[in-house]
Design an enzyme around this catalytic site. Structure first.
Site, mmCIF file in Angstrom:
data_model
loop_
_atom_site.group_PDB
_atom_site.id
_atom_site.type_symbol
_atom_site.label_atom_id
_atom_site.label_comp_id
_atom_site.label_asym_id
_atom_site.label_seq_id
_atom_site.Cartn_x
_atom_site.Cartn_y
_atom_site.Cartn_z
ATOM 1 N N TYR A 195 -11.867 95.633 56.556
ATOM 2 C CA TYR A 195 -12.859 96.198 55.626
ATOM 3 C C TYR A 195 -12.122 96.835 54.446
ATOM 4 O O TYR A 195 -12.389 96.535 53.276
ATOM 5 C CB TYR A 195 -13.715 97.232 56.376
ATOM 6 C CG TYR A 195 -14.440 98.228 55.498
ATOM 7 C CD1 TYR A 195 -15.596 97.871 54.817
ATOM 8 C CD2 TYR A 195 -13.971 99.543 55.357
ATOM 9 C CE1 TYR A 195 -16.260 98.790 54.009
ATOM 10 C CE2 TYR A 195 -14.625 100.466 54.565
ATOM 11 C CZ TYR A 195 -15.775 100.087 53.889
ATOM 12 O OH TYR A 195 -16.420 101.002 53.090
ATOM 13 N N LYS A 238 -11.932 96.100 50.443
ATOM 14 C CA LYS A 238 -12.396 97.117 49.475
ATOM 15 C C LYS A 238 -11.326 97.296 48.383
ATOM 16 O O LYS A 238 -11.647 97.544 47.227
ATOM 17 C CB LYS A 238 -12.690 98.467 50.153
ATOM 18 C CG LYS A 238 -13.895 98.512 51.060
ATOM 19 C CD LYS A 238 -15.229 98.233 50.390
ATOM 20 C CE LYS A 238 -15.839 99.379 49.625
ATOM 21 N NZ LYS A 238 -17.178 99.016 49.068
#
Ligand code: NAD
Length: 345
Positions: A144, A148
């Site tokens: 994740y 990002k």
């Protein structure tokens, strides 16, 4: 022939506007007189002044219809961090963000505000009063965060004053508040399962938890102050409550507020981290035959056992940012908003 609407400064779009942060942002934008197009894969509420466009942000044509006549776009959509689906994060956060940028340019959007994350600089080791100029994590703590980082770079690099397309990224940390489907519900589930008895480490690690209304405030300030001559162009900004708190004190306060016992037995940090790492490796090895998704991950252990709090001085200097709601009031309001999660409810 379809006519193209002229972008209006009070017309904006929120990609991910059905989510926890997105909905709070939409409500505040409407209260400030904006008309809002929400683009999301789902519709979770109805609100006057808001039109919903359902679709996947990887689909440019679907996005383009939602961005008609819009001058300002907030991009706060992402798959939930708890997933370990690398391909999904890559598709939505990286490839999808490229599509969002293309659609914005084609639709004549002038400003894009990205919801990034303070975790883009976090590698699982202590960060105290971290500034935005810390380097991006070389070894991001999960896929994740890895995506990002790529997403933030794409958006900030796309800032182009000459072409009239301005971008800025907001990096919140530990967002909490009413209607959050993650933090408080997960905490209560763990408490009900008898898993909130232990403190990882000595319990003195300081962390930022940020009330959702303060995160919204940071986004709106950034959007309204983003102009060709402003220092915000192409920059990232930490937005927190500016009141670092002991991680375990925060958790205990929420739990006790809802009628559960606070954790009290200490476990050594490296022991717990090592166990989580072993479990994660086991899940990786077994993946061809069995799909395990452990919730007890090295990332969660690091988040619970290290210092990680960030300076908002850049946001204060460039946007006059100041949290609207203090931490204590925010915790009380959050606890009160979950009557159904109280012990015995
Ligand atoms: P959320 O899961 O509540 O909301 C995300 C929304 O994005 C959902 O409504 C979902 O349907 C939508 N979405 C996901 N994939 C999509 C796709 N392919 N196309 C269209 N819509 C899609 O998450 P949240 O907690 O509100 O987080 C919002 C943003 O803030 C995210 O970018 C997240 O990375 C960032 N962030 C969150 C936290 C936190 O503590 N919650 C902290 C730092 C940063």
């Amino acid at each position: 022939m379809a006519t193209r609407l002229r972008p209006s400064s009070k017309r904006c779009a929120v990609i991910g506007g059905s989510g926890f942060l997105g909905r709070h942002l939409v409500e505040q934008l409407v209260a400030r007189g904006y008309s809002v197009s929400v683009f999301d894969m789902r519709q979770s509420y109805e609100l006057q002044g808001v039109t919903f466009h359902l679709g996947d942000l990887c689909d440019k044509q679907a996005l383009l219809s939602a961005l008609q006549g819009v001058s300002l776009v907030f991009h706060c959509a992402s798959p939930a961090p708890a997933s370990d689906d690398r391909a999904l994060f890559q598709r939505v956060n990286v490839d999808g963000t490229r599509t969002v940028l293309q659609a914005c340019r084609e639709a004549g959007v002038q400003k894009l505000v990205l919801t990034s994350s303070a975790s883009v600089v976090f590698e699982g080791r202590d960060i105290k009063d971290g500034k935005e100029d810390l380097p991006y994590a070389k070894k991001p703590i999960d896929c994740y965060t890895e995506t990002k980082i790529q997403q933030e770079k794409l958006v900030l690099d796309a800032c182009d004053k000459e072409k009239g397309f301005l971008t800025v990224a907001i990096r919140p940390h530990g967002i909490f508040g009413p209607r959050d489907p993650q933090l408080v519900p997960t905490l209560v589930e763990m408490a009900r399962g008898g898993k909130m008895k232990f403190i990882i480490g000595d319990g003195s690690n300081l962390v930022d938890f940020t009330f959702v209304e303060n995160v919204v405030h940071g986004h709106i300030l950034a959007a309204e102050l983003l102009r060709p001559e402003s220092p915000l162009c192409g920059q990232a900004y930490h937005i927190t409550n500016d009141e670092p708190v002991r991680f375990w004190d925060f958790m205990s306060q929420v739990l006790v507020g809802l009628g559960y016992d606070a954790p009290r037995y200490h476990l050594p940090y490296w022991l717990v981290y090592g166990l989580a790492l072993l479990l994660w490796l086991l899940a990786l090895l077994l993946r061809p035959v069995l799909r395990l998704q452990p919730t007890f991950t090295p990332m969660r252990v690091a988040l619970a056992g290290t210092h990680h709090y960030y300076s908002c001085s850049r946001a204060k200097r460039d946007m006059g940012y100041k949290p609207l709601v203090g931490l204590q009031e925010a915790i009380v309001r959050t606890v009160e908003s979950y009557p159904h999660l109280r012990r015995g409810a």
